[in-house]
Design a protein around this motif. Structure first.
Motif, PDB file in Angstrom:
ATOM      1  N   LEU A 196      -6.798   1.078  -1.208  1.00 19.77           N
ATOM      2  CA  LEU A 196      -6.685   1.968  -1.793  1.00 19.77           C
ATOM      3  C   LEU A 196      -7.750   2.114  -1.930  1.00 19.77           C
ATOM      4  O   LEU A 196      -7.954   3.310  -2.784  1.00 19.77           O
ATOM      5  CB  LEU A 196      -5.153   1.987  -2.364  1.00 19.77           C
ATOM      6  N   ILE A 208      -8.193   6.094  -3.810  1.00 19.93           N
ATOM      7  CA  ILE A 208      -7.332   6.178  -4.343  1.00 19.93           C
ATOM      8  C   ILE A 208      -7.263   5.370  -6.161  1.00 19.93           C
ATOM      9  O   ILE A 208      -6.136   5.964  -7.132  1.00 19.93           O
ATOM     10  CB  ILE A 208      -6.192   5.571  -3.745  1.00 19.93           C
ATOM     11  N   ALA A 240      -6.472  10.962  -6.568  1.00 23.28           N
ATOM     12  CA  ALA A 240      -5.256   9.953  -5.645  1.00 23.28           C
ATOM     13  C   ALA A 240      -4.348  11.007  -5.587  1.00 23.28           C
ATOM     14  O   ALA A 240      -4.112  10.733  -4.153  1.00 23.28           O
ATOM     15  CB  ALA A 240      -4.600   9.031  -6.732  1.00 23.28           C
ATOM     16  N   GLU A 241      -3.380  12.423  -6.250  1.00 27.88           N
ATOM     17  CA  GLU A 241      -1.985  12.135  -5.463  1.00 27.88           C
ATOM     18  C   GLU A 241      -3.161  13.316  -4.251  1.00 27.88           C
ATOM     19  O   GLU A 241      -2.476  13.618  -2.887  1.00 27.88           O
ATOM     20  CB  GLU A 241      -1.905  13.273  -6.939  1.00 27.88           C
ATOM     21  N   LYS A 255       0.535  -1.168   0.253  1.00 27.22           N
ATOM     22  CA  LYS A 255       0.228   0.020   0.102  1.00 27.22           C
ATOM     23  C   LYS A 255       0.911   1.180  -0.252  1.00 27.22           C
ATOM     24  O   LYS A 255       0.548   1.834  -0.801  1.00 27.22           O
ATOM     25  CB  LYS A 255      -1.024   0.094   1.725  1.00 27.22           C
ATOM     26  N   GLU A 256       1.991   1.203   1.259  1.00 28.10           N
ATOM     27  CA  GLU A 256       2.234   2.791   1.376  1.00 28.10           C
ATOM     28  C   GLU A 256       3.204   3.053   0.052  1.00 28.10           C
ATOM     29  O   GLU A 256       3.947   4.161  -0.819  1.00 28.10           O
ATOM     30  CB  GLU A 256       3.519   2.218   2.270  1.00 28.10           C
ATOM     31  N   LYS A 296      -3.531  13.435   3.563  1.00 22.60           N
ATOM     32  CA  LYS A 296      -3.629  12.704   3.921  1.00 22.60           C
ATOM     33  C   LYS A 296      -2.406  12.602   4.904  1.00 22.60           C
ATOM     34  O   LYS A 296      -1.369  12.389   6.263  1.00 22.60           O
ATOM     35  CB  LYS A 296      -3.918  10.784   3.694  1.00 22.60           C
ATOM     36  N   ARG A 297      -0.935  12.412   3.634  1.00 24.76           N
ATOM     37  CA  ARG A 297       0.210  12.298   4.538  1.00 24.76           C
ATOM     38  C   ARG A 297       0.575  13.337   5.249  1.00 24.76           C
ATOM     39  O   ARG A 297       1.286  13.837   6.161  1.00 24.76           O
ATOM     40  CB  ARG A 297       0.731  12.445   3.565  1.00 24.76           C
ATOM     41  N   GLU A 357       1.125   4.367  -2.842  1.00 20.70           N
ATOM     42  CA  GLU A 357       0.883   5.191  -2.072  1.00 20.70           C
ATOM     43  C   GLU A 357       2.460   6.357  -2.603  1.00 20.70           C
ATOM     44  O   GLU A 357       1.942   7.827  -3.716  1.00 20.70           O
ATOM     45  CB  GLU A 357       0.656   5.970  -0.777  1.00 20.70           C
ATOM     46  N   ASP A 358       3.249   6.011  -2.208  1.00 23.16           N
ATOM     47  CA  ASP A 358       4.542   6.719  -2.751  1.00 23.16           C
ATOM     48  C   ASP A 358       4.899   6.758  -3.999  1.00 23.16           C
ATOM     49  O   ASP A 358       5.007   7.853  -4.723  1.00 23.16           O
ATOM     50  CB  ASP A 358       5.962   6.133  -2.573  1.00 23.16           C
ATOM     51  N   LEU A 394      -3.909  11.611  -1.543  1.00 21.88           N
ATOM     52  CA  LEU A 394      -2.779  11.313  -0.514  1.00 21.88           C
ATOM     53  C   LEU A 394      -1.416  12.131   0.355  1.00 21.88           C
ATOM     54  O   LEU A 394      -1.724  12.157   0.816  1.00 21.88           O
ATOM     55  CB  LEU A 394      -1.747  10.590  -1.587  1.00 21.88           C
ATOM     56  N   GLU A 447     -10.350   3.850  -0.246  1.00 19.15           N
ATOM     57  CA  GLU A 447      -9.672   5.686   0.523  1.00 19.15           C
ATOM     58  C   GLU A 447     -10.463   6.180  -0.828  1.00 19.15           C
ATOM     59  O   GLU A 447      -9.790   7.053  -1.103  1.00 19.15           O
ATOM     60  CB  GLU A 447      -8.649   5.536   1.123  1.00 19.15           C
TER      61      GLU A 447
END
Length: 123
Positions: free
Chosen positions: A58, A63, A78-79, A16-17, A85-86, A20-21, A82, A61
């Motif tokens: 994802l 994404i 998505a971006e 998942k991470e 959220k971050r 996301e990255d 994210l 959420e």
């Protein structure tokens, strides 16, 4: 999209991470198809259910979106989702404890800002 799995955190979270990255840094773009759970499972030699858990989070959420019979795709928002959220996670895990510790040490907000600026100048 290849990365090394480690033993320090659950595999589904690592998948998942990493996704996301990849979205945040632009490696994976909005509208782009991501690997399927079976592709992740085969590549990393893991259970497909493990890969599905990270991917489904994802989807929940907003994404990723499932297109039946075609695959999983990155949403247009998505971006933005994210990054928001971050930023909140950064605030909760770094800013709040920093300010709490600064209060214990009687560091004013101005002094704290000056310390941050000083670090920028030294870098």
């Amino acid at each position: 999209m290849t990365f090394q799995l480690d033993e320090n955190s659950p595999i589904f979270l690592q998948i998942k991470e990493q996704l996301e990255d990849s979205i945040i840094n632009g490696t994976v773009k909005p509208g782009e198809r991501i690997p399927s759970t079976n592709e992740f499972a085969k590549h990393y030699q893991i259970n497909p259910a493990t890969a599905a858990k990270g991917i489904n989070e994802l989807v929940d959420e907003g994404i990723l979106v499932k297109r039946r019979g075609v695959g999983m795709f990155v949403t247009e928002d998505a971006e933005t989702i994210l990054v928001r959220k971050r930023k909140q996670t950064f605030y909760d895990h770094y800013v709040v404890p920093l300010k709490r510790e600064a209060r214990k040490l009687y560091i004013s907000q101005d002094e704290l800002l000056e310390m941050i600026k000083r670090e920028d100048a030294e870098s």
